[in-house]
Design a protein around this motif. Sequence first.
Motif, PDB file in Angstrom:
ATOM      1  N   VAL A  74      28.841 -43.790 156.721  1.00  0.00           N
ATOM      2  CA  VAL A  74      30.043 -44.539 157.087  1.00  0.00           C
ATOM      3  C   VAL A  74      29.652 -45.877 157.713  1.00  0.00           C
ATOM      4  CG1 VAL A  74      32.145 -44.543 158.485  1.00  0.00           C
ATOM      5  CG2 VAL A  74      31.368 -42.425 157.414  1.00  0.00           C
ATOM      6  N   GLN A 186      40.516 -42.315 149.364  1.00  0.00           N
ATOM      7  CA  GLN A 186      40.293 -41.777 150.706  1.00  0.00           C
ATOM      8  C   GLN A 186      41.635 -41.515 151.355  1.00  0.00           C
ATOM      9  OE1 GLN A 186      37.535 -43.870 153.228  1.00  0.00           O
ATOM     10  NE2 GLN A 186      38.018 -42.608 155.019  1.00  0.00           N
ATOM     11  N   GLY A 188      42.904 -40.061 154.840  1.00  0.00           N
ATOM     12  CA  GLY A 188      42.431 -39.636 156.152  1.00  0.00           C
ATOM     13  C   GLY A 188      40.906 -39.602 156.161  1.00  0.00           C
ATOM     14  N   ASN A 189      40.368 -38.447 156.447  1.00  0.00           N
ATOM     15  CA  ASN A 189      38.914 -38.278 156.528  1.00  0.00           C
ATOM     16  C   ASN A 189      38.311 -37.776 155.220  1.00  0.00           C
ATOM     17  OD1 ASN A 189      36.526 -38.364 158.152  1.00  0.00           O
ATOM     18  ND2 ASN A 189      36.611 -36.144 158.409  1.00  0.00           N
ATOM     19  N   THR A 190      39.128 -37.597 154.198  1.00  0.00           N
ATOM     20  CA  THR A 190      38.678 -36.990 152.942  1.00  0.00           C
ATOM     21  C   THR A 190      38.464 -38.049 151.874  1.00  0.00           C
ATOM     22  OG1 THR A 190      39.904 -34.963 153.442  1.00  0.00           O
ATOM     23  CG2 THR A 190      39.259 -35.319 151.144  1.00  0.00           C
ATOM     24  N   ALA A 207      33.873 -34.998 153.570  1.00  0.00           N
ATOM     25  CA  ALA A 207      34.496 -35.534 154.780  1.00  0.00           C
ATOM     26  C   ALA A 207      33.647 -36.702 155.271  1.00  0.00           C
ATOM     27  CB  ALA A 207      34.580 -34.455 155.859  1.00  0.00           C
ATOM     28  N   GLU A 208      34.272 -37.839 155.515  1.00  0.00           N
ATOM     29  CA  GLU A 208      33.507 -39.001 155.979  1.00  0.00           C
ATOM     30  C   GLU A 208      32.735 -38.668 157.248  1.00  0.00           C
ATOM     31  OE1 GLU A 208      34.056 -43.121 154.595  1.00  0.00           O
ATOM     32  OE2 GLU A 208      32.817 -41.433 153.939  1.00  0.00           O
ATOM     33  N   THR A 209      33.370 -37.987 158.178  1.00  0.00           N
ATOM     34  CA  THR A 209      32.700 -37.484 159.379  1.00  0.00           C
ATOM     35  C   THR A 209      33.273 -36.110 159.693  1.00  0.00           C
ATOM     36  OG1 THR A 209      34.335 -38.523 160.850  1.00  0.00           O
ATOM     37  CG2 THR A 209      32.341 -39.786 160.360  1.00  0.00           C
ATOM     38  N   ALA A 212      36.915 -31.655 156.983  1.00  0.00           N
ATOM     39  CA  ALA A 212      38.241 -31.958 156.452  1.00  0.00           C
ATOM     40  C   ALA A 212      38.648 -30.829 155.521  1.00  0.00           C
ATOM     41  CB  ALA A 212      38.246 -33.293 155.717  1.00  0.00           C
ATOM     42  N   GLU A 243      30.365 -33.360 155.812  1.00  0.00           N
ATOM     43  CA  GLU A 243      29.798 -34.643 155.389  1.00  0.00           C
ATOM     44  C   GLU A 243      28.828 -34.486 154.225  1.00  0.00           C
ATOM     45  OE1 GLU A 243      26.929 -36.398 158.265  1.00  0.00           O
ATOM     46  OE2 GLU A 243      27.328 -34.585 159.431  1.00  0.00           O
TER      47      GLU A 243
END
Length: 252
Positions: A74, A186, A188-190, A207-209, A212, A243
Amino acid sequence: NGTPKQMAEMTKRAYNIIKANDPDAKVVSASPSLRLQSAFDGFYVKYLEELKALNWPIDVLALHTYPKADGDPVARGALITMAKKAITAAGAPATMPIWDTELNYGLAGPGALPANKIKGAKAAGWVVRTYIDNLRYGVKRSYWYIWTQKPYALLGIQAYPGAPAEQGFFAVENWVVGSSFEGCTQTGNTVVCNFTRAGQKSVVAWAETGTAAYTAPEGSTLLCDPAAKCSQVAAGAQVPLTEIPVRIYLQS
């Protein structure tokens, strides 16, 4: 230490000499280390201005996208976005490709930040994300630093025979090489990225972080991780993402 103007003039001289000897050769710009913000702002932005004044005597714009020692994919993506904004602001030709000519993660610094070792499945997953992120962010090439025959202490992600990162490169070859990239979304976080190869559609999701939740799309049949561990998955199933990317095969 030279000035941005001197660097641009050196680039121009190199361009003229190289093209005189091999008109088909690709001349690549000097590469900034993006994680050094002060150096980027103080030198690279001005270097771009000087290249523009010389009518862009390069074929490729190069970057080094190492994030800070505690940075992840990220953070790398944010650095690429920063660099692309500067390149656009400088008026570089829109068709000029961007290459990432050196990257890894976890190298000590800047300053007193200690080195960070990325191991196991995370190392494999970050390799996969790095190369799919190139597609997301419009980076045409990336040169991983570095493949070795045994561990090399400088690096956060080790790439040598049998290392987890090796499996990440195998996954990139299996999931991405030879496929048509059909974009990422993308929510949200997905992050979900779409591919087709020889009529076989698949999605790669992560999941970015952190974690998710993701609902397997219509046609889902098989879910695989970068280590090629696979299990059946049905459309509508709830897939917990981390991640580390997974690939879901879809019925054609």
